[in-house]
Write a protein that holds these residues in place. Structure first.
Motif, PDB file in Angstrom:
ATOM      1  N   ASP A  18       0.834  -1.201   0.000  1.00 16.73           N
ATOM      2  CA  ASP A  18       0.000   0.000   0.000  1.00 16.73           C
ATOM      3  C   ASP A  18       0.868   1.251   0.000  1.00 16.73           C
ATOM      4  OD1 ASP A  18      -2.488  -1.214  -0.021  1.00 16.73           O
ATOM      5  OD2 ASP A  18      -2.787  -1.084   2.149  1.00 16.73           O
ATOM      6  N   GLU A  19       0.401   2.256  -0.696  1.00 13.61           N
ATOM      7  CA  GLU A  19       1.019   3.584  -0.619  1.00 13.61           C
ATOM      8  C   GLU A  19       0.113   4.420   0.279  1.00 13.61           C
ATOM      9  OE1 GLU A  19       1.387   7.463  -3.438  1.00 13.61           O
ATOM     10  OE2 GLU A  19       1.942   5.551  -4.373  1.00 13.61           O
ATOM     11  N   VAL A  20       0.575   4.704   1.477  1.00 14.12           N
ATOM     12  CA  VAL A  20      -0.245   5.388   2.467  1.00 14.12           C
ATOM     13  C   VAL A  20      -0.007   6.890   2.381  1.00 14.12           C
ATOM     14  CG1 VAL A  20      -0.801   5.627   4.910  1.00 14.12           C
ATOM     15  CG2 VAL A  20      -0.152   3.389   3.997  1.00 14.12           C
ATOM     16  N   GLU A  21      -1.087   7.619   2.140  1.00 16.05           N
ATOM     17  CA  GLU A  21      -1.032   9.083   2.187  1.00 16.05           C
ATOM     18  C   GLU A  21      -1.616   9.500   3.537  1.00 16.05           C
ATOM     19  OE1 GLU A  21      -2.133  11.626  -1.311  1.00 16.05           O
ATOM     20  OE2 GLU A  21      -3.654  12.392   0.107  1.00 16.05           O
ATOM     21  N   PHE A  22      -0.754   9.978   4.405  1.00 16.84           N
ATOM     22  CA  PHE A  22      -1.131  10.215   5.800  1.00 16.84           C
ATOM     23  C   PHE A  22      -1.367  11.703   6.038  1.00 16.84           C
ATOM     24  CE2 PHE A  22      -1.229  10.046  10.313  1.00 16.84           C
ATOM     25  CZ  PHE A  22      -1.389   8.720  10.680  1.00 16.84           C
ATOM     26  N   HIS A  23      -2.578  12.009   6.528  1.00 19.40           N
ATOM     27  CA  HIS A  23      -2.943  13.381   6.868  1.00 19.40           C
ATOM     28  C   HIS A  23      -3.037  13.488   8.388  1.00 19.40           C
ATOM     29  CE1 HIS A  23      -4.369  14.485   2.693  1.00 19.40           C
ATOM     30  NE2 HIS A  23      -4.320  13.163   2.615  1.00 19.40           N
ATOM     31  N   LEU A  24      -2.117  14.216   9.001  1.00 17.43           N
ATOM     32  CA  LEU A  24      -2.122  14.381  10.454  1.00 17.43           C
ATOM     33  C   LEU A  24      -2.621  15.788  10.785  1.00 17.43           C
ATOM     34  CD1 LEU A  24      -1.418  12.961  13.118  1.00 17.43           C
ATOM     35  CD2 LEU A  24       0.816  14.081  13.022  1.00 17.43           C
ATOM     36  N   GLN A  25      -3.751  15.840  11.498  1.00 16.17           N
ATOM     37  CA  GLN A  25      -4.430  17.108  11.778  1.00 16.17           C
ATOM     38  C   GLN A  25      -4.363  17.406  13.279  1.00 16.17           C
ATOM     39  OE1 GLN A  25      -8.040  15.421  10.439  1.00 16.17           O
ATOM     40  NE2 GLN A  25      -7.825  16.067   8.301  1.00 16.17           N
ATOM     41  N   ASN A  26      -3.877  18.596  13.633  1.00 18.87           N
ATOM     42  CA  ASN A  26      -3.788  19.009  15.037  1.00 18.87           C
ATOM     43  C   ASN A  26      -4.920  19.991  15.299  1.00 18.87           C
ATOM     44  OD1 ASN A  26      -3.002  19.626  17.638  1.00 18.87           O
ATOM     45  ND2 ASN A  26      -0.864  20.083  17.115  1.00 18.87           N
ATOM     46  N   HIS A  27      -5.886  19.574  16.120  1.00 20.24           N
ATOM     47  CA  HIS A  27      -7.085  20.362  16.358  1.00 20.24           C
ATOM     48  C   HIS A  27      -6.727  21.770  16.850  1.00 20.24           C
ATOM     49  CE1 HIS A  27     -10.980  21.583  18.015  1.00 20.24           C
ATOM     50  NE2 HIS A  27     -11.515  20.625  17.253  1.00 20.24           N
ATOM     51  N   PRO A  28      -7.420  22.796  16.357  1.00 22.55           N
ATOM     52  CA  PRO A  28      -7.068  24.176  16.738  1.00 22.55           C
ATOM     53  C   PRO A  28      -7.222  24.471  18.223  1.00 22.55           C
ATOM     54  CG  PRO A  28      -9.093  24.108  15.410  1.00 22.55           C
ATOM     55  CD  PRO A  28      -8.464  22.771  15.321  1.00 22.55           C
ATOM     56  N   ASP A  29      -8.020  23.691  18.952  1.00 21.54           N
ATOM     57  CA  ASP A  29      -8.162  23.927  20.400  1.00 21.54           C
ATOM     58  C   ASP A  29      -7.033  23.317  21.218  1.00 21.54           C
ATOM     59  OD1 ASP A  29     -10.506  25.274  19.908  1.00 21.54           O
ATOM     60  OD2 ASP A  29     -11.811  23.583  20.399  1.00 21.54           O
ATOM     61  N   ASN A  30      -6.178  22.523  20.576  1.00 20.81           N
ATOM     62  CA  ASN A  30      -5.061  21.922  21.302  1.00 20.81           C
ATOM     63  C   ASN A  30      -4.037  22.982  21.692  1.00 20.81           C
ATOM     64  OD1 ASN A  30      -6.245  19.427  20.967  1.00 20.81           O
ATOM     65  ND2 ASN A  30      -4.951  18.828  19.246  1.00 20.81           N
TER      66      ASN A  30
ATOM     67  N   LYS B 223       5.451   3.844   1.785  1.00 11.17           N
ATOM     68  CA  LYS B 223       5.113   2.532   1.245  1.00 11.17           C
ATOM     69  C   LYS B 223       5.230   1.493   2.365  1.00 11.17           C
ATOM     70  CE  LYS B 223       4.610   0.120  -2.784  1.00 11.17           C
ATOM     71  NZ  LYS B 223       3.518   0.341  -3.759  1.00 11.17           N
ATOM     72  N   THR B 224       4.231   0.622   2.496  1.00  9.27           N
ATOM     73  CA  THR B 224       4.295  -0.435   3.508  1.00  9.27           C
ATOM     74  C   THR B 224       5.106  -1.604   2.942  1.00  9.27           C
ATOM     75  OG1 THR B 224       2.143  -1.218   2.728  1.00  9.27           O
ATOM     76  CG2 THR B 224       2.165   0.186   4.673  1.00  9.27           C
ATOM     77  N   LEU B 225       6.292  -1.803   3.493  1.00  4.33           N
ATOM     78  CA  LEU B 225       7.227  -2.781   2.942  1.00  4.33           C
ATOM     79  C   LEU B 225       7.222  -4.118   3.667  1.00  4.33           C
ATOM     80  CD1 LEU B 225      10.353  -0.458   2.376  1.00  4.33           C
ATOM     81  CD2 LEU B 225       8.489  -0.985   0.783  1.00  4.33           C
ATOM     82  N   ASN B 226       6.960  -4.096   4.966  1.00  4.78           N
ATOM     83  CA  ASN B 226       7.120  -5.300   5.782  1.00  4.78           C
ATOM     84  C   ASN B 226       5.824  -5.666   6.494  1.00  4.78           C
ATOM     85  OD1 ASN B 226       9.800  -3.437   6.177  1.00  4.78           O
ATOM     86  ND2 ASN B 226      10.306  -5.569   5.776  1.00  4.78           N
ATOM     87  N   PRO B 227       5.350  -6.909   6.328  1.00  9.77           N
ATOM     88  CA  PRO B 227       4.156  -7.311   7.067  1.00  9.77           C
ATOM     89  C   PRO B 227       4.449  -7.394   8.558  1.00  9.77           C
ATOM     90  CG  PRO B 227       5.132  -9.206   5.984  1.00  9.77           C
ATOM     91  CD  PRO B 227       5.902  -8.017   5.510  1.00  9.77           C
ATOM     92  N   GLY B 228       3.442  -7.094   9.365  1.00 10.28           N
ATOM     93  CA  GLY B 228       3.608  -7.169  10.814  1.00 10.28           C
ATOM     94  C   GLY B 228       2.673  -6.218  11.525  1.00 10.28           C
ATOM     95  N   LEU B 229       2.713  -6.280  12.852  1.00 12.24           N
ATOM     96  CA  LEU B 229       1.918  -5.403  13.707  1.00 12.24           C
ATOM     97  C   LEU B 229       2.872  -4.427  14.372  1.00 12.24           C
ATOM     98  CD1 LEU B 229      -0.884  -4.762  14.970  1.00 12.24           C
ATOM     99  CD2 LEU B 229      -0.294  -6.370  16.810  1.00 12.24           C
ATOM    100  N   TYR B 230       2.634  -3.127  14.145  1.00 12.41           N
ATOM    101  CA  TYR B 230       3.595  -2.105  14.560  1.00 12.41           C
ATOM    102  C   TYR B 230       2.937  -1.028  15.419  1.00 12.41           C
ATOM    103  CZ  TYR B 230       6.282  -4.234  10.783  1.00 12.41           C
ATOM    104  OH  TYR B 230       6.935  -5.134   9.969  1.00 12.41           O
ATOM    105  N   VAL B 231       3.737  -0.504  16.335  1.00 12.86           N
ATOM    106  CA  VAL B 231       3.316   0.611  17.180  1.00 12.86           C
ATOM    107  C   VAL B 231       3.519   1.916  16.429  1.00 12.86           C
ATOM    108  CG1 VAL B 231       3.932   1.916  19.281  1.00 12.86           C
ATOM    109  CG2 VAL B 231       3.763  -0.578  19.352  1.00 12.86           C
ATOM    110  N   TYR B 232       2.646   2.874  16.662  1.00 16.67           N
ATOM    111  CA  TYR B 232       2.943   4.268  16.308  1.00 16.67           C
ATOM    112  C   TYR B 232       2.794   5.110  17.563  1.00 16.67           C
ATOM    113  CZ  TYR B 232      -2.172   5.137  15.939  1.00 16.67           C
ATOM    114  OH  TYR B 232      -3.522   5.264  16.192  1.00 16.67           O
TER     115      TYR B 232
END
Length: 481
Positions: free
Chosen positions: A102-114, A148-157
């Protein structure tokens, strides 16, 4: 002999299906980076303990992930609140499910009230900081990066903004699953569980809004060790469920930031454990070690009904700090596998092995008294789950021939002062409860008068007992006799 129109049509359809399947079969690529993507799709994100739909045999996609950071107050346990920093509004953060290529397009949004900037480090990412360098985002802004997701597995973020440990300790972690080509084998039930350790200015159970304590975190002296962000997140009505005969898969992570997890399900054996969330599989495992910042996939079939307890087997964390959950299994009994109790015989060992009650005077009075019955019930339930649960069970049913029931208890309902005395001073010797004799030891409970009043009020107002409200003054009167 002429072939019928039916047979000609059947042959044509079969040939067409075979050709279609052949054409749709994904080519095997030695290098995952070379796997092409076909079209775009928005990722399904789920809150714990739920997980998204398995990927199955779908082809690699351009996968759009949109995740919002929220700083929000939530309940750590009854009467105790905490300001969590979250990915997606929950601790742990939203579960992300992908597949190799998979080609992951990641959108990280920081809420304005933070109030703070944040970022994300995904252990599934091959790139600087696992994405952290590209995702540092201020309140009211959004950052986009791809991988790009290269390696199968369960990963922490987790968040990797300085001080990194503080951001993780406040709840900024989650799991991303990268399934292999063709997907994981199908099971009946899947759940998402993640352990974390929390450090508060007040001691465990001290009520009110509790701030983060940096020194306790540095010293790794956790006040709470919990599954899915809070005490009781997987108990009672929040318990996960299955039916006899079903296969259960648990995606288990450990956000830390400081403590290692010894994950165990009481009354079950893991048929398979994907060690550290990777390709290697162990079989017939009792307890699996999950490091801080690590994960494991465990699978087992439930063969008999009952409530199975999930714990960190560093056991005081389970029964005293919150790392405890429940799997409730319904279905038919199977006495070939588990008979239940068959006999209760007398055991008289040689020698004078008398169990004595441990004593200490180090009891800290609760600083904030309960204001009403509702608060007594909330605080009392918390104390019950930490102190009484193991022996007397979740619904006060006790353990047959070992620990008496608290539900519909004639012993409790007949004399409240006797009940208070048992908690204050302990209880040993034979007693009769609901017509059954018990001869075990209840040690003196190291609780304040306020805590004893709350837990007994909870017991008396649960499970068809007589609804007595126990006060601190009543407890103090028994203590001073």
């Amino acid at each position: 002999m002429k072939r019928s129109l039916f047979h000609i049509t059947l042959t044509f359809c079969s040939t067409f299906l075979l050709i279609s399947c052949f054409n749709n079969k994904e080519k095997h690529y030695e290098n995952s980076a070379d796997i092409p993507v076909s079209r775009e799709m928005v990722a399904e994100l789920t809150s714990p303990p739920h997980v998204p739909t398995p990927v199955g045999r779908r082809q690699a996609k351009k996968l759009i992930v949109k995740m919002e950071i929220l700083e929000k107050e939530g309940e750590m346990t009854d009467g105790v609140t905490y300001v969590y920093w979250t990915f997606g509004g929950t601790v742990p953060g939203s579960f992300i499910r992908t597949r190799v290529g998979d080609e992951v397009e990641f959108h990280l949004q920081n809420h304005p009230d933070n109030k703070l900037p944040h970022n994300i480090d995904l252990h599934a990412v091959t790139g600087p900081g696992g994405g952290a360098e590209s995702s540092f985002v201020a309140p009211g802004h959004e950052k986009t990066f791809s991988f790009k997701t290269l390696n199968p597995g369960l990963y922490v973020y987790h968040c990797a903004t300085a001080p990194v440990g503080m951001h993780i300790a406040n709840g900024m972690y989650g799991l991303i699953l990268v399934e292999p080509e063709g997907g994981l084998p199908i099971v009946d039930k899947e759940y998402y569980i993640m352990q974390g350790d929390f450090y508060t200015k007040g001691k465990n159970g001290e009520r009110g809004l509790q701030p983060f304590d940096m020194q306790k975190a540095v010293d790794e002296k956790a006040d709470y060790v919990v599954f899915n962000g809070s005490v009781g997140s997987l108990t009672g009505d929040n318990a996960i469920t299955a039916k006899v005969g079903e296969t259960v898969r648990l995606f288990v992570g450990n956000g830390g930031p400081g403590l290692v997890s010894s994950f165990h399900v009481i009354g079950e054996i893991f048929d398979k454990v994907h060690i550290e969330g990777g390709d290697k599989i162990n079989e017939n495992v009792q307890t699996t070690l999950i490091p801080a910042g690590g994960a494991a996939i465990v699978e087992f079939t439930v063969d008999v009904p009952g409530t199975f307890i999930l714990v960190d087997h560093s056991i005081f964390r389970a029964f005293n700090k919150g790392a405890l959950g429940m799997l409730k299994v319904e279905g038919e009994e199977d006495i070939k596998i588990y008979s239940g109790e068959l006999r209760d015989d007398i055991y008289l060992p040689e020698g004078g092995g008398i169990q004595e009650m441990p004593t200490t005077d180090e009891i800290v009075e609760a600083e904030i008294p309960a204001k009403n019955l509702d608060e007594q019930m909330k605080f009392g339930k918390q104390i019950y789950m930490q102190t009484c649960f193991a022996c007397h069970q979740a619904e006060g049913q006790g353990v047959p021939n070992a620990f008496p029931p608290l539900a519909k208890s004639d012993y409790l309902n007949a004399d409240v002062n006797r009940a208070i005395n048992a908690v204050v001073n302990g209880l040993t010797g034979e007693i009769t409860v609901n017509g059954q004799k018990y001869n075990s030891v209840m040690t003196r409970q190291m609780l304040s008068s306020e805590e004893i009043a709350n837990v007994l009020t909870y017991v008396y107002n649960s499970w068809d007992n007589n609804k007595t409200v126990v006060t601190k003054a009543m407890v103090d009167k028994v203590k001073n006799r």
